[in-house]
Scaffold this active site. Structure first.
Site, short mmCIF file in Angstrom:
data_model
loop_
_atom_site.label_atom_id
_atom_site.label_comp_id
_atom_site.label_asym_id
_atom_site.label_seq_id
_atom_site.Cartn_x
_atom_site.Cartn_y
_atom_site.Cartn_z
N PRO A 2 0.83 -1.21 0.00
CA PRO A 2 0.00 0.00 0.00
C PRO A 2 0.87 1.26 0.00
O PRO A 2 1.87 1.33 0.71
CB PRO A 2 -0.80 -0.13 1.29
CG PRO A 2 -0.83 -1.60 1.57
CD PRO A 2 0.49 -2.12 1.10
N GLU A 3 0.47 2.25 -0.80
CA GLU A 3 1.25 3.47 -0.91
C GLU A 3 0.62 4.59 -0.10
O GLU A 3 -0.38 4.39 0.60
CB GLU A 3 1.43 3.82 -2.38
CG GLU A 3 2.12 2.70 -3.14
CD GLU A 3 2.52 3.05 -4.56
OE1 GLU A 3 2.64 4.23 -4.92
OE2 GLU A 3 2.74 2.10 -5.35
N LYS A 51 4.28 5.78 4.44
CA LYS A 51 3.61 4.49 4.50
C LYS A 51 3.45 3.97 5.93
O LYS A 51 3.09 2.82 6.14
CB LYS A 51 4.39 3.46 3.66
CG LYS A 51 4.54 3.84 2.20
CD LYS A 51 5.34 2.80 1.44
CE LYS A 51 5.55 3.20 -0.01
NZ LYS A 51 6.31 2.19 -0.77
N ARG A 255 13.17 -2.81 -8.16
CA ARG A 255 11.75 -3.16 -8.28
C ARG A 255 11.41 -3.27 -9.76
O ARG A 255 12.13 -2.76 -10.62
CB ARG A 255 10.85 -2.07 -7.68
CG ARG A 255 11.34 -1.53 -6.35
CD ARG A 255 10.92 -2.36 -5.18
NE ARG A 255 11.48 -1.81 -3.95
CZ ARG A 255 10.95 -0.81 -3.26
NH1 ARG A 255 9.82 -0.25 -3.69
NH2 ARG A 255 11.51 -0.36 -2.17
#
Length: 284
Positions: A2-3, A51, A255
């Protein structure tokens, strides 16, 4: 993971449910915290920082949590809470008032510290894109600092020491909107150009936090929410080139990043150029 926009909404929900009421039950299923007694403490506020979630309580205590990849906080009415939740192997934390119960599921981090020591947990973070102290100019300087020398701009944006709140979704969408290659050397980008990138990231997150479904297109309909994220193997909405996904190739910040070679400067240096089929996540 989740950002910032999702975590901000989570904080808003927790605050609305718990703030101003005393805790009647608390169960922290985490090493070193299982004996903590929070009963009687009033929740002052629940806020997000990047976050991270900070649940501040009366008496100078903060319950800190990080969702990591799969974590979530769920709100249930205390009077009708099903016993099955208490037996769930996914339950990591429970904080209940007379009216509402917050259930922390699959949390990646959980800490209980004095509020005065919060900086030990979040002091390393850069400017929060959704924070009340947001400063675009300071954020641009962080992204361009010496830590990002010879680092792809996407990796610089993902580094929470530079900006707090961005993940691969909004990094990909930001760079696509600015027509910038994810692999562009962050230290070689002009300050005014970086400022535009940072402002774009802030704008995207700021608009997205108002909606349950993250969206860069303005549509929350399934298959229409994103421009490049999750759309590898599909035609770019802007130029028609096939959207691709490739690794950044930078240590702990390595990533997978989605991008359009036609709009963002050609094939990435870590992209082998092989045909990629549609992934089918977050839009088609």
């Amino acid at each position: 993971m989740p950002e910032g926009d999702t975590v901000w909404r989570t904080a808003q929900r927790l605050h609305a449910a718990l703030a101003g009421a005393p805790v009647v039950t608390a169960d922290l299923r985490w090493p070193g915290l299982s004996t903590a007694d929070l009963r009687g403490r009033v929740t002052l506020e629940v806020v997000s920082r990047g976050k991270h979630l900070l649940h501040r309580m009366q008496g100078g205590l903060t319950l800190h949590s990080h969702l990591r990849m799969e974590g979530a906080w769920r709100i249930e009415a205390t009077a009708t809470l099903k016993p099955g939740w208490l037996r769930s192997p996914e339950l990591r934390a429970l904080v209940a008032t007379a009216d509402w119960t917050a259930l922390g599921l699959r949390l990646g981090e959980l800490d209980l510290v004095s509020t005065a020591r919060e900086s030990e947990l979040i002091g390393h973070l850069g400017p929060d894109l959704l924070g009340p102290d947001w400063d675009a100019a300071a954020a641009a300087r962080c992204v361009a600092n010496l830590q990002t020398s010879r680092v792809p701009v996407a990796a610089a944006l993902l580094d929470q020491r530079n900006l707090a709140g961005l993940g691969t979704i909004w990094t990909a969408e930001t760079l696509f909107a600015e027509r910038m290659s994810p692999w562009a050397d962050a230290s070689g980008i002009e300050q005014d150009v970086l400022a535009c990138v940072v402002l774009r990231a802030h704008d995207l997150l700021d608009r997205s936090r108002r909606h349950v479904v993250p969206s860069s297109t303005g549509s929350q309909r399934r298959g229409e929410s994103m421009r490049v994220y999750g759309r590898s193997g599909r035609a770019c909405r802007r130029c028609g080139t096939t959207v691709r996904v490739a690794p950044l190739g930078v240590g702990r910040l390595d990533r997978l990043i989605c991008y359009c070679p036609g709009c963002q400067g050609g094939l990435g240096p870590t992209d082998d150029g092989r045909r990629q089929g549609p992934l089918g996540s977050h839009g088609s």
